[in-house]
Design a protein around this motif. Structure first.
Motif, PDB file in Angstrom:
ATOM      1  N   LEU A   6      17.824  12.504  11.459  1.00 29.33           N
ATOM      2  CA  LEU A   6      17.871  10.540  10.776  1.00 29.33           C
ATOM      3  C   LEU A   6      16.740  10.963  10.071  1.00 29.33           C
ATOM      4  N   ASP A   7      16.564  11.029   8.582  1.00 39.21           N
ATOM      5  CA  ASP A   7      14.779  11.377   7.851  1.00 39.21           C
ATOM      6  C   ASP A   7      14.709  10.048   6.960  1.00 39.21           C
ATOM      7  N   ILE A   8      14.053   8.902   6.995  1.00 36.03           N
ATOM      8  CA  ILE A   8      13.550   7.632   6.052  1.00 36.03           C
ATOM      9  C   ILE A   8      13.149   7.985   5.978  1.00 36.03           C
ATOM     10  N   GLU A   9      12.746   7.904   4.346  1.00 38.87           N
ATOM     11  CA  GLU A   9      11.786   8.530   3.412  1.00 38.87           C
ATOM     12  C   GLU A   9      10.899   6.891   2.583  1.00 38.87           C
ATOM     13  N   ASN A  10       9.792   6.608   2.675  1.00 37.90           N
ATOM     14  CA  ASN A  10       9.094   5.382   2.004  1.00 37.90           C
ATOM     15  C   ASN A  10      10.152   4.108   1.807  1.00 37.90           C
ATOM     16  N   LEU A  11      10.891   4.057   2.262  1.00 39.82           N
ATOM     17  CA  LEU A  11      11.866   2.874   2.596  1.00 39.82           C
ATOM     18  C   LEU A  11      11.526   1.472   2.364  1.00 39.82           C
ATOM     19  N   THR A  12      11.987   0.845   1.495  1.00 42.32           N
ATOM     20  CA  THR A  12      11.902  -0.230   0.932  1.00 42.32           C
ATOM     21  C   THR A  12      13.194  -0.863   0.871  1.00 42.32           C
ATOM     22  N   VAL A  13      13.418  -2.411   1.619  1.00 42.23           N
ATOM     23  CA  VAL A  13      14.820  -3.286   1.934  1.00 42.23           C
ATOM     24  C   VAL A  13      14.486  -5.065   1.639  1.00 42.23           C
ATOM     25  N   ALA A  14      15.142  -4.955   1.023  1.00 42.05           N
ATOM     26  CA  ALA A  14      14.541  -6.698   0.154  1.00 42.05           C
ATOM     27  C   ALA A  14      15.791  -7.214   0.742  1.00 42.05           C
ATOM     28  N   HIS A  22       8.414  -2.660   3.903  1.00 38.91           N
ATOM     29  CA  HIS A  22       7.068  -2.090   2.477  1.00 38.91           C
ATOM     30  C   HIS A  22       7.300  -0.487   2.872  1.00 38.91           C
ATOM     31  N   GLY A  23       7.854   0.656   2.714  1.00 39.02           N
ATOM     32  CA  GLY A  23       7.615   1.529   2.618  1.00 39.02           C
ATOM     33  C   GLY A  23       7.557   2.513   4.270  1.00 39.02           C
ATOM     34  N   PRO A  55      25.439  -5.397   3.181  1.00 36.81           N
ATOM     35  CA  PRO A  55      25.384  -4.698   1.827  1.00 36.81           C
ATOM     36  C   PRO A  55      24.322  -6.745   1.431  1.00 36.81           C
ATOM     37  N   GLN A  56      23.778  -7.401   2.162  1.00 41.08           N
ATOM     38  CA  GLN A  56      22.765  -8.182   2.227  1.00 41.08           C
ATOM     39  C   GLN A  56      22.094  -6.998   2.663  1.00 41.08           C
ATOM     40  N   TYR A  57      21.912  -6.481   2.548  1.00 36.71           N
ATOM     41  CA  TYR A  57      19.981  -6.018   2.674  1.00 36.71           C
ATOM     42  C   TYR A  57      20.014  -4.340   1.968  1.00 36.71           C
ATOM     43  N   LYS A  58      19.485  -4.984   0.351  1.00 37.52           N
ATOM     44  CA  LYS A  58      19.399  -3.784   0.115  1.00 37.52           C
ATOM     45  C   LYS A  58      18.275  -2.939  -0.366  1.00 37.52           C
ATOM     46  N   VAL A  59      18.732  -1.732  -0.684  1.00 39.36           N
ATOM     47  CA  VAL A  59      17.849  -1.251  -0.442  1.00 39.36           C
ATOM     48  C   VAL A  59      17.390  -0.897  -1.851  1.00 39.36           C
ATOM     49  N   THR A  60      15.761  -0.880  -1.967  1.00 42.61           N
ATOM     50  CA  THR A  60      15.164  -0.940  -4.002  1.00 42.61           C
ATOM     51  C   THR A  60      14.108   0.129  -3.827  1.00 42.61           C
ATOM     52  N   GLY A  61      14.348   1.139  -2.325  1.00 42.47           N
ATOM     53  CA  GLY A  61      12.973   2.085  -3.007  1.00 42.47           C
ATOM     54  C   GLY A  61      12.820   3.222  -1.561  1.00 42.47           C
ATOM     55  N   GLY A  62      13.020   4.652  -1.827  1.00 44.25           N
ATOM     56  CA  GLY A  62      13.567   5.380  -0.734  1.00 44.25           C
ATOM     57  C   GLY A  62      14.034   5.982  -0.694  1.00 44.25           C
ATOM     58  N   SER A  63      14.469   6.127   0.698  1.00 49.52           N
ATOM     59  CA  SER A  63      16.005   7.248   0.954  1.00 49.52           C
ATOM     60  C   SER A  63      16.593   7.149   2.194  1.00 49.52           C
ATOM     61  N   ILE A  64      17.326   7.270   2.747  1.00 45.36           N
ATOM     62  CA  ILE A  64      17.982   7.550   4.175  1.00 45.36           C
ATOM     63  C   ILE A  64      18.950   8.288   4.074  1.00 45.36           C
ATOM     64  N   LEU A  65      18.188   9.713   5.117  1.00 46.56           N
ATOM     65  CA  LEU A  65      19.165  10.340   4.945  1.00 46.56           C
ATOM     66  C   LEU A  65      19.476  10.954   6.191  1.00 46.56           C
TER      67      LEU A  65
END
Length: 248
Positions: A6-14, A22-23, A55-65
């Motif tokens: 699992l690689d989470i990079e600079n993840l922002t979620v709204a 925040h990142g 789907p209620q948790y929207k990824v607005t930036g970054g990535s989830i590998l």
């Protein structure tokens, strides 16, 4: 391609246009146990739901590998089939579907193979015995009429039978008495040792961690990971609480 499970990079979620994470950066390798701790409202559960594709948790930036594959655009069931598992703080009740039928059907979908009844019954009963759970619960509707402790045991039983490569446990010890925590912890320990899967344990308590080996501990405050350490960081949190990190 990512070298991590699992690689989470600079993840922002709204959630509803309010940014909660925040990142966030986090990497988990096969067989590792990571603990994510922090005060209530820090965003711990938000991370779990975002990883699983709620789907209620929207990824607005970054990535989830996951296994080197970007998860954006994949549904929760697609992520589950790939080997991701999330236990819920408050497991849902599903009338008309027995616990055994649910697990057996999910296992067949995940593996793409027919699940032989005799072998499944044997595995189910062994997992139930480990968790000090009456096997008869397998014939009852999923979580219907279960106590809080029985629901949490049923979640861990599912994890043991489905054998995910990454299990995300969200406040699994919440609301459990000391004996129930000890029993659930035994199931998590069996997953650690026998299946060698990776764990991300989300909690604000340390009771479930007492008998587990912890590789990394992360402190999440106000949607950001503010400190990462090894298992000894859990002891530091017990001694200092979260207030020092909230003010950092």
């Amino acid at each position: 391609m990512s070298q991590h499970l699992l690689d989470i990079e600079n993840l922002t979620v709204a959630v509803e246009d309010k940014e909660i994470l925040h990142g966030v950066n986090l990497q988990v390798n096969e067989g590792e146990t990571h603990v994510l701790m922090g005060p209530n409202g820090a965003g711990k559960s938000t991370l779990g739901y975002a990883l699983m594709g709620n789907p209620q948790y929207k990824v607005t930036g970054g990535s989830i590998l996951f296994h080197g594959k970007e998860q954006q655009g994949l549904s929760a069931d697609q992520r589950a089939k790939a080997g991701m598992f999330l236990s819920f703080q408050n497991p849902l009740e599903v009338p008309g579907l027995s616990l055994k039928s649910f697990v057996r059907s999910t296992l067949a979908q995940r593996t793409g193979k027919r699940v032989k009844l005799f072998a499944f019954e044997k595995q189910f009963n062994a997992a139930a015995e480990l968790l000090q759970m009456d096997p008869a619960y397998g014939d009852r509707d999923l979580n219907v009429g279960f106590s809080g402790g029985e629901k949490k045991k049923a979640e861990i039983l599912q994890m043991l039978l489905l054998r995910p490569s990454l299990a995300i446990l969200d406040e699994t010890d919440s609301g459990l008495d000391v004996d129930a925590v000890r029993t659930v912890s035994r199931g998590v320990e069996a997953y650690q040792k026998e299946q060698k899967g990776a764990l991300l344990i989300i909690t604000h308590s340390t009771r479930i961690l007492e008998s587990l080996h912890v590789d990394y501990t992360h402190i999440l405050v106000n949607g950001r990971i503010v400190k990462t350490g090894d298992g000894s960081l859990v002891d530091e949190i017990n001694a200092r609480g979260f207030e020092a990190y909230e003010q950092a």
